[in-house]
Design a protein around this motif. Sequence first.
Motif, PDB file in Angstrom:
ATOM      1  N   PHE A  24      -3.676 -14.706  -1.218  1.00  0.00           N
ATOM      2  CA  PHE A  24      -2.393 -14.275  -1.789  1.00  0.00           C
ATOM      3  C   PHE A  24      -1.983 -12.906  -1.227  1.00  0.00           C
ATOM      4  CE2 PHE A  24      -0.072 -11.863  -4.993  1.00  0.00           C
ATOM      5  CZ  PHE A  24       1.038 -12.682  -5.195  1.00  0.00           C
ATOM      6  N   ASP A  25      -2.975 -12.004  -1.137  1.00  0.00           N
ATOM      7  CA  ASP A  25      -2.677 -10.672  -0.612  1.00  0.00           C
ATOM      8  C   ASP A  25      -2.212 -10.751   0.849  1.00  0.00           C
ATOM      9  OD1 ASP A  25      -2.873  -7.677  -0.995  1.00  0.00           O
ATOM     10  OD2 ASP A  25      -4.215  -7.935   0.732  1.00  0.00           O
ATOM     11  N   SER A  26      -2.866 -11.654   1.616  1.00  0.00           N
ATOM     12  CA  SER A  26      -2.469 -11.825   3.029  1.00  0.00           C
ATOM     13  C   SER A  26      -1.058 -12.392   3.127  1.00  0.00           C
ATOM     14  CB  SER A  26      -3.471 -12.744   3.746  1.00  0.00           C
ATOM     15  OG  SER A  26      -4.776 -12.202   3.719  1.00  0.00           O
ATOM     16  N   LEU A  27      -0.786 -13.391   2.261  1.00  0.00           N
ATOM     17  CA  LEU A  27       0.550 -14.001   2.268  1.00  0.00           C
ATOM     18  C   LEU A  27       1.620 -12.988   1.863  1.00  0.00           C
ATOM     19  CD1 LEU A  27      -0.128 -17.544   0.747  1.00  0.00           C
ATOM     20  CD2 LEU A  27       0.515 -16.987   3.096  1.00  0.00           C
ATOM     21  N   GLU A  28       1.263 -12.158   0.902  1.00  0.00           N
ATOM     22  CA  GLU A  28       2.220 -11.146   0.447  1.00  0.00           C
ATOM     23  C   GLU A  28       2.553 -10.178   1.584  1.00  0.00           C
ATOM     24  OE1 GLU A  28       2.837  -8.195  -3.374  1.00  0.00           O
ATOM     25  OE2 GLU A  28       0.825  -8.631  -2.665  1.00  0.00           O
ATOM     26  N   LYS A  29       1.542  -9.821   2.369  1.00  0.00           N
ATOM     27  CA  LYS A  29       1.777  -8.934   3.514  1.00  0.00           C
ATOM     28  C   LYS A  29       2.660  -9.630   4.563  1.00  0.00           C
ATOM     29  CE  LYS A  29      -0.691  -6.058   6.866  1.00  0.00           C
ATOM     30  NZ  LYS A  29       0.163  -6.447   7.973  1.00  0.00           N
ATOM     31  N   VAL A  30       2.371 -10.932   4.789  1.00  0.00           N
ATOM     32  CA  VAL A  30       3.181 -11.692   5.747  1.00  0.00           C
ATOM     33  C   VAL A  30       4.639 -11.737   5.295  1.00  0.00           C
ATOM     34  CG1 VAL A  30       3.591 -13.994   6.700  1.00  0.00           C
ATOM     35  CG2 VAL A  30       1.269 -13.063   6.637  1.00  0.00           C
ATOM     36  N   PHE A  31       4.836 -11.997   3.995  1.00  0.00           N
ATOM     37  CA  PHE A  31       6.198 -12.066   3.465  1.00  0.00           C
ATOM     38  C   PHE A  31       6.918 -10.719   3.555  1.00  0.00           C
ATOM     39  CE2 PHE A  31       4.779 -15.870   0.843  1.00  0.00           C
ATOM     40  CZ  PHE A  31       5.453 -16.775   1.641  1.00  0.00           C
ATOM     41  N   ARG A  32       6.156  -9.630   3.306  1.00  0.00           N
ATOM     42  CA  ARG A  32       6.759  -8.300   3.437  1.00  0.00           C
ATOM     43  C   ARG A  32       7.208  -8.064   4.884  1.00  0.00           C
ATOM     44  NH1 ARG A  32       2.512  -6.403   0.059  1.00  0.00           N
ATOM     45  NH2 ARG A  32       1.425  -5.623   1.920  1.00  0.00           N
ATOM     46  N   ASP A  33       6.338  -8.457   5.832  1.00  0.00           N
ATOM     47  CA  ASP A  33       6.692  -8.299   7.250  1.00  0.00           C
ATOM     48  C   ASP A  33       7.902  -9.162   7.618  1.00  0.00           C
ATOM     49  OD1 ASP A  33       4.593  -6.568   7.477  1.00  0.00           O
ATOM     50  OD2 ASP A  33       3.204  -8.028   8.370  1.00  0.00           O
ATOM     51  N   LEU A  34       7.880 -10.415   7.108  1.00  0.00           N
ATOM     52  CA  LEU A  34       9.016 -11.296   7.383  1.00  0.00           C
ATOM     53  C   LEU A  34      10.309 -10.726   6.810  1.00  0.00           C
ATOM     54  CD1 LEU A  34       7.506 -14.865   6.782  1.00  0.00           C
ATOM     55  CD2 LEU A  34       8.320 -13.911   8.935  1.00  0.00           C
ATOM     56  N   HIS A  35      10.198 -10.192   5.602  1.00  0.00           N
ATOM     57  CA  HIS A  35      11.390  -9.594   4.972  1.00  0.00           C
ATOM     58  C   HIS A  35      11.907  -8.425   5.799  1.00  0.00           C
ATOM     59  CE1 HIS A  35      14.128  -8.397   1.816  1.00  0.00           C
ATOM     60  NE2 HIS A  35      13.622  -7.166   1.860  1.00  0.00           N
ATOM     61  N   GLU A  36      11.003  -7.631   6.340  1.00  0.00           N
ATOM     62  CA  GLU A  36      11.407  -6.489   7.169  1.00  0.00           C
ATOM     63  C   GLU A  36      12.038  -6.980   8.482  1.00  0.00           C
ATOM     64  OE1 GLU A  36      12.080  -2.528   7.682  1.00  0.00           O
ATOM     65  OE2 GLU A  36      11.189  -3.533   5.932  1.00  0.00           O
ATOM     66  N   ASP A  37      11.445  -8.058   9.042  1.00  0.00           N
ATOM     67  CA  ASP A  37      12.009  -8.622  10.280  1.00  0.00           C
ATOM     68  C   ASP A  37      13.405  -9.175  10.044  1.00  0.00           C
ATOM     69  OD1 ASP A  37       9.734  -7.964  11.636  1.00  0.00           O
ATOM     70  OD2 ASP A  37       8.833  -9.978  11.530  1.00  0.00           O
ATOM     71  N   VAL A  38      13.591  -9.831   8.912  1.00  0.00           N
ATOM     72  CA  VAL A  38      14.924 -10.380   8.580  1.00  0.00           C
ATOM     73  C   VAL A  38      15.934  -9.251   8.432  1.00  0.00           C
ATOM     74  CG1 VAL A  38      16.251 -11.572   6.783  1.00  0.00           C
ATOM     75  CG2 VAL A  38      14.055 -12.506   7.551  1.00  0.00           C
ATOM     76  N   LYS A  39      15.519  -8.157   7.786  1.00  0.00           N
ATOM     77  CA  LYS A  39      16.429  -7.008   7.647  1.00  0.00           C
ATOM     78  C   LYS A  39      16.806  -6.448   9.011  1.00  0.00           C
ATOM     79  CE  LYS A  39      15.580  -3.770   4.717  1.00  0.00           C
ATOM     80  NZ  LYS A  39      14.865  -2.737   3.965  1.00  0.00           N
ATOM     81  N   ASN A  40      15.811  -6.345   9.901  1.00  0.00           N
ATOM     82  CA  ASN A  40      16.090  -5.828  11.246  1.00  0.00           C
ATOM     83  C   ASN A  40      16.998  -6.780  12.024  1.00  0.00           C
ATOM     84  OD1 ASN A  40      14.453  -3.604  10.782  1.00  0.00           O
ATOM     85  ND2 ASN A  40      12.623  -4.563  11.647  1.00  0.00           N
ATOM     86  N   LEU A  41      16.735  -8.087  11.868  1.00  0.00           N
ATOM     87  CA  LEU A  41      17.599  -9.065  12.545  1.00  0.00           C
ATOM     88  C   LEU A  41      19.028  -8.986  12.031  1.00  0.00           C
ATOM     89  CD1 LEU A  41      15.317 -12.236  12.773  1.00  0.00           C
ATOM     90  CD2 LEU A  41      16.224 -10.890  14.672  1.00  0.00           C
ATOM     91  N   LYS A  42      19.186  -8.801  10.740  1.00  0.00           N
ATOM     92  CA  LYS A  42      20.537  -8.690  10.169  1.00  0.00           C
ATOM     93  C   LYS A  42      21.268  -7.476  10.733  1.00  0.00           C
ATOM     94  CE  LYS A  42      23.053  -8.694   5.805  1.00  0.00           C
ATOM     95  NZ  LYS A  42      23.991  -7.687   6.260  1.00  0.00           N
TER      96      LYS A  42
END
Length: 259
Positions: A24-42
């Motif tokens: 869960f902790d690993s997935l949470e980190k992945v999701f945080r990174d994905l969220h940051e990537d989506v913000k950068n892409l936007k």
Amino acid sequence: MAANSVSPGFQNEALRYFRAWVIFDSLEKVFRDLHEDVKNLKVRLDDIEESQTFINRKFEETRVYHTDLSKLHDDVIDLKCRSMRENLLFFGIPEEGGPDFVDRSDPTTGISERVPNEDCIDKLKTLASQKLDFTENLLIDRAHRIGPKTTGKVRPIVAKFNQFQQKERLKKKSNKLKGSNIYISDQYPKEVQEVRRELWPIWKKARDDKKRAVFVKDKLYIDGVLYKCPDPPVPSANVQAPGNPRGAPKGAHTRKRHP
């Protein structure tokens, strides 16, 4: 059994929960990174959209500018044509030797002035009366040779008529010059002359086919229909480029008179 002993079942359950927590902790980190990537892409997409909007705006401004420039060019050509409306060009009239201008002194006052060496208006009047059977008194404001004098070359004479109608009447008599080295044509700006030169073979073929072909400035009408140049064909790799034909000597060109 000792009081502090832990049953194997409890240990297995605790290990299972620990592993789940790690995942869960690993997935949470992945999701945080994905969220940051989506913000950068936007942010990047917003920048791209802004750039595209800027490009579209500049493209539209360029298109409008090009349209205005093209219209301005057409207006200038039209003004040039209007300024030459009363002009005729006379080709093949023998030219006097010597310089274009000479200094002559007034016998009365002794004052010297620079005057043309050739009376072009007088030559045109002689041509009109002797070759064209034109009985009217030519009303010409001015007439002179065009271009620098060249040995072995007869320069054309441009004449500005005082009356457009008289100029047209004289031009209609030009068929009497058929078979001679003299011919008459309207004067047009260089841009119009180039277009007429390109259309001249089409004009000649239409006339040879007994069709009614007439020029109106830089437009060609065949049997009352405006001629439109077809799109140029796409050249093939095996087709010889236009220019000197194979076997033809360089510089072997035939000069033709254009209407």
